[in-house]
Design an enzyme around this catalytic site. Structure first.
Site, PDB file in Angstrom:
ATOM      1  N   ARG A   5       0.857  -1.189   0.000  1.00 46.08           N
ATOM      2  CA  ARG A   5       0.000   0.000   0.000  1.00 46.08           C
ATOM      3  C   ARG A   5       0.895   1.242   0.000  1.00 46.08           C
ATOM      4  O   ARG A   5       1.034   1.930   0.992  1.00 46.08           O
ATOM      5  CB  ARG A   5      -0.896  -0.030   1.233  1.00 46.08           C
ATOM      6  CG  ARG A   5      -2.138   0.830   1.055  1.00 46.08           C
ATOM      7  CD  ARG A   5      -3.095   0.593   2.159  1.00 46.08           C
ATOM      8  NE  ARG A   5      -2.399   0.559   3.442  1.00 46.08           N
ATOM      9  CZ  ARG A   5      -2.941   0.153   4.577  1.00 46.08           C
ATOM     10  NH1 ARG A   5      -4.161  -0.279   4.614  1.00 46.08           N
ATOM     11  NH2 ARG A   5      -2.254   0.164   5.711  1.00 46.08           N
ATOM     12  N   HIS A  11      12.867 -19.546   9.324  1.00 50.42           N
ATOM     13  CA  HIS A  11      14.182 -19.214   8.747  1.00 50.42           C
ATOM     14  C   HIS A  11      15.341 -19.874   9.501  1.00 50.42           C
ATOM     15  O   HIS A  11      16.440 -19.972   8.967  1.00 50.42           O
ATOM     16  CB  HIS A  11      14.361 -17.700   8.594  1.00 50.42           C
ATOM     17  CG  HIS A  11      14.709 -16.972   9.855  1.00 50.42           C
ATOM     18  ND1 HIS A  11      13.758 -16.567  10.763  1.00 50.42           N
ATOM     19  CD2 HIS A  11      15.897 -16.575  10.360  1.00 50.42           C
ATOM     20  CE1 HIS A  11      14.356 -15.942  11.763  1.00 50.42           C
ATOM     21  NE2 HIS A  11      15.671 -15.934  11.544  1.00 50.42           N
ATOM     22  N   GLU A  22      18.646 -12.757  22.615  1.00 51.92           N
ATOM     23  CA  GLU A  22      18.787 -11.570  21.765  1.00 51.92           C
ATOM     24  C   GLU A  22      19.050 -10.367  22.652  1.00 51.92           C
ATOM     25  O   GLU A  22      18.446 -10.254  23.734  1.00 51.92           O
ATOM     26  CB  GLU A  22      17.503 -11.329  20.968  1.00 51.92           C
ATOM     27  CG  GLU A  22      17.193 -12.423  19.977  1.00 51.92           C
ATOM     28  CD  GLU A  22      15.986 -12.059  19.144  1.00 51.92           C
ATOM     29  OE1 GLU A  22      16.178 -11.535  18.039  1.00 51.92           O
ATOM     30  OE2 GLU A  22      14.863 -12.268  19.613  1.00 51.92           O
ATOM     31  N   ASP A  36       6.205 -16.363  19.231  1.00 48.70           N
ATOM     32  CA  ASP A  36       7.102 -15.770  18.236  1.00 48.70           C
ATOM     33  C   ASP A  36       8.247 -16.715  17.876  1.00 48.70           C
ATOM     34  O   ASP A  36       8.555 -16.891  16.703  1.00 48.70           O
ATOM     35  CB  ASP A  36       7.658 -14.440  18.780  1.00 48.70           C
ATOM     36  CG  ASP A  36       8.496 -13.693  17.757  1.00 48.70           C
ATOM     37  OD1 ASP A  36       8.196 -13.796  16.553  1.00 48.70           O
ATOM     38  OD2 ASP A  36       9.459 -12.994  18.162  1.00 48.70           O
ATOM     39  N   HIS A  49      11.109 -21.715  15.896  1.00 44.50           N
ATOM     40  CA  HIS A  49      12.563 -21.884  15.835  1.00 44.50           C
ATOM     41  C   HIS A  49      13.080 -22.879  16.884  1.00 44.50           C
ATOM     42  O   HIS A  49      13.851 -23.788  16.586  1.00 44.50           O
ATOM     43  CB  HIS A  49      13.294 -20.559  16.067  1.00 44.50           C
ATOM     44  CG  HIS A  49      12.869 -19.454  15.149  1.00 44.50           C
ATOM     45  ND1 HIS A  49      12.412 -19.671  13.884  1.00 44.50           N
ATOM     46  CD2 HIS A  49      12.850 -18.109  15.322  1.00 44.50           C
ATOM     47  CE1 HIS A  49      12.119 -18.507  13.318  1.00 44.50           C
ATOM     48  NE2 HIS A  49      12.377 -17.549  14.168  1.00 44.50           N
ATOM     49  N   LYS A  63      14.379 -11.457  24.910  1.00 43.60           N
ATOM     50  CA  LYS A  63      14.842 -10.190  24.328  1.00 43.60           C
ATOM     51  C   LYS A  63      15.539  -9.396  25.428  1.00 43.60           C
ATOM     52  O   LYS A  63      15.249  -9.575  26.615  1.00 43.60           O
ATOM     53  CB  LYS A  63      13.655  -9.367  23.827  1.00 43.60           C
ATOM     54  CG  LYS A  63      12.809 -10.087  22.773  1.00 43.60           C
ATOM     55  CD  LYS A  63      13.028  -9.516  21.403  1.00 43.60           C
ATOM     56  CE  LYS A  63      12.126 -10.140  20.369  1.00 43.60           C
ATOM     57  NZ  LYS A  63      12.809 -10.335  19.090  1.00 43.60           N
TER      58      LYS A  63
HETATM   59  C1  BG6 Z   1      12.102 -13.879  14.159  1.00 43.56           C
HETATM   60  C2  BG6 Z   1      11.360 -13.306  15.342  1.00 43.56           C
HETATM   61  O1  BG6 Z   1      11.450 -15.030  13.696  1.00 43.56           O
HETATM   62  O2  BG6 Z   1      13.415 -14.204  14.537  1.00 43.56           O
HETATM   63  C3  BG6 Z   1      12.094 -12.110  15.913  1.00 43.56           C
HETATM   64  O3  BG6 Z   1      10.052 -12.907  14.942  1.00 43.56           O
HETATM   65  C4  BG6 Z   1      13.540 -12.450  16.180  1.00 43.56           C
HETATM   66  O4  BG6 Z   1      11.460 -11.646  17.093  1.00 43.56           O
HETATM   67  C5  BG6 Z   1      14.181 -13.088  14.956  1.00 43.56           C
HETATM   68  O5  BG6 Z   1      14.223 -11.258  16.516  1.00 43.56           O
HETATM   69  C6  BG6 Z   1      15.595 -13.555  15.234  1.00 43.56           C
HETATM   70  O6  BG6 Z   1      16.175 -14.049  14.070  1.00 43.56           O
HETATM   71  P1  BG6 Z   1      17.760 -14.213  13.959  1.00 43.56           P
HETATM   72  O7  BG6 Z   1      17.960 -14.917  12.662  1.00 43.56           O
HETATM   73  O8  BG6 Z   1      18.315 -12.822  13.987  1.00 43.56           O
HETATM   74  O9  BG6 Z   1      18.183 -15.010  15.145  1.00 43.56           O
END
Ligand code: BG6
Length: 514
Positions: A67, A205, A243, A262, A267, A367
């Site tokens: 958008r 990922h 993190e 999340d 993960h 975090k």
């Molecule tokens: C994401 C989360 O999937 O992974 C984020 O939504 C997180 O909150 C991130 O910061 C961390 O990814 P990476 O690859 O930097 O460890």
């Protein structure tokens, strides 16, 4: 037309030889939400990195949808900025020149039928103008609440239809996939109805990270580890994803989600499954997913009173990180002042199989912890007997194998060694494998690998719907318990709440300091 998009195969290349670089068939990569953070930081840079490695097909277009009142030239400028800021490979004008001519943009919102009609028409036109052969991968880089409306638009316009397109149509859905078992099943039903199930790629990922894939090589390409990879030798496993960052500008998403949904649901449970699973019968997507699924189904969570001890949530308060004052979660812009959303979670899970009976898997994420580090530590039992005086081994801990997912990607083996000298003293030492030192190639970014796999139609590194379902079945009862309890507090810059330390201490253990 065959599913590789009708390209003739090269008889000199054995497609089963996975050492050879694989180049996808001509196609479009359609990114919904292309003006967002993920596209800016990860997706557009990943496309550029693939281009600079020569891994994009000859007919290729990135078709952005968002958008924004952008022209193709505006999109090009935004993509250039994103790539210059975040690409892994060095900037090269000639690579950019090739890519820049293949960036197209269609403005619109997700409820705008006309915009989707224009998008569909543009895709059709690109067949002729850019030789994409009717192939397209649709990337849903949009808030989870928007998935259904975008999917329905794709169904309405026929964009998801393999037959009508004469090529392949695939969809990539970002996590979190749903909010709980129920919503994830509804979403699955919809996405599998709009697309053919084998064309649905649910992205996590972490599975694209080189170190995570190497876990399978470590376990199944060597003889050394398997004999001790079980409850006879393993005392416990610790999986940490820490993190140092806060929630950035994602308050709306994060506050409705929390750390468990999340990253624990996806993960961390995927890391646990890869650590605990049996050897797959082959390296095919189905075989690997089947083994992971068995583990996810066998995961036992704390129940009853045990939850107070073994299922800990936390929320950061203001503190200090790297010499800077860091805000508390409740002071972050966009977070309601009475929010009880967790930014930290630690839980003790059990894998109820013969291999792992009685071995706790301590899993934690947070975090605003002191540093960014993800690792899997397999902690071995102490030797049943030591033929030394007690004082000789006072500094000897448990043997540990630590898979360093990031940063400093590699593996560390911790074991006892004699301190040089005439006295007998055994102390812990570390033996390190570092990717950077062992290989000259640098590792591709996770998104680079996964976007390529989508275009190649290889779903090995993408969780199956059943895995997602099994993961929610682990998370849902924990969320239900947490809903009635406020999270513990921890100061930004500390390793989580005290309750998380107590959780391992009652078991006579302590967290590793990564
Ligand atoms: C994401 C989360 O999937 O992974 C984020 O939504 C997180 O909150 C991130 O910061 C961390 O990814 P990476 O690859 O930097 O460890």
């Amino acid at each position: 037309m065959n599913r590789t998009g009708g390209l003739p195969t090269n008889p000199l290349r054995d497609p089963a030889d996975r050492r050879l670089p694989r180049v996808p068939a001509p196609c479009a990569l359609v990114i919904f939400g292309v003006s967002g953070d993920l596209a800016h930081k990860k997706l557009l840079p990943a496309v550029y990195d693939l281009a600079s490695r020569g891994l994009l097909p000859p007919g290729f277009v990135v078709l952005g949808f968002a958008r924004r009142d952008w022209t193709d030239a505006d999109f090009e400028a935004a993509a250039r900025d994103a790539i210059q800021e975040h690409a892994r490979t060095p900037w090269q004008e000639e690579v950019w020149a090739r890519l820049a001519g293949n960036l197209k943009f269609v403005p619109g919102s997700f409820d705008d039928d006309d915009a989707f009609d224009r998008l569909s028409q543009t895709l059709d036109d690109l067949r002729e103008s850019h030789g994409i052969l009717g192939n397209a991968a649709f990337y849903l880089s949009v808030p989870p609440t928007q998935f259904p409306v975008v999917l329905k638009q794709m169904e309405r316009t026929g964009m998801a239809d393999n037959e009508a397109s004469g090529g392949w149509r695939r969809v990539v859905v970002e996590k979190p996939f749903g909010h709980d078992v129920q919503s994830s099943r509804e979403l699955n039903e919809l996405v599998d109805h709009v697309f053919t199930p084998e064309d649905v790629f649910r992205i996590d990922h972490y599975l694209g990270k080189e170190t995570v894939q190497n876990l399978l090589a470590l376990r199944f390409a060597n003889t050394l580890f398997d004999p001790v990879w079980n409850s006879n030798y393993v005392d416990s496993v610790q999986i940490t994803m820490a993190e140092d960052v806060g929630i950035g500008s994602r308050a709306a998403f994060y506050d409705a989600t929390g750390a468990a949904r999340d990253v624990l649901q996806n993960h961390l449970l995927q890391l646990l499954a890869l650590t605990a699973m049996e050897e797959p019968v082959s390296f095919s997507a189905d075989a690997i997913r089947a083994e992971k699924l068995k583990i996810l189904t066998a995961v036992g969570i704390p129940e009853g009173d045990q939850r107070d001890l073994y299922a800990v949530r936390g929320q950061y308060e203001q503190g200090w990180l790297a010499g800077q004052r860091a805000k508390g979660y409740l002071e972050e812009e966009g977070v309601p002042p009475d929010s009880t959303t967790e930014t930290y979670v630690a839980v003790r899970l059990l894998v109820q199989t013969r291999r792992w009976g009685g071995v706790p898997f301590y899993v934690r994420t947070g975090k605003r912890l002191p540093r960014r580090v993800t690792e899997i530590a397999v902690v071995f039992k102490k030797a049943p007997h030591l033929p030394f005086a007690e004082t000789d081994t006072e500094s000897l801990g448990n043997n540990q194998l630590v898979i360093r997912v990031q940063p400093d990607e590699g593996i560390t083996l911790k074991f006892g060694s004699k301190v040089p000298g005439s006295a007998m003293e055994v102390r812990d030492v570390a033996m390190d494998f570092l990717y950077g030192a062992a290989f000259t190639e640098s590792s591709p970014e996770a998104y680079e690998r996964l976007v390529l796999d989508v275009m190649l139609g290889d779903s090995t590194l993408f969780p199956h719907a059943e895995e997602v379902d099994a993961s929610w079945r682990i998370i849902d009862p924990l969320e239900e318990y947490w809903a009635g309890h406020k999270p513990h507090k921890y100061r930004a810059g500390e390793w989580g709440p005290k309750a998380a330390d107590d959780m391992v201490a009652v078991d006579g253990r302590h967290w590793r300091r990564p």
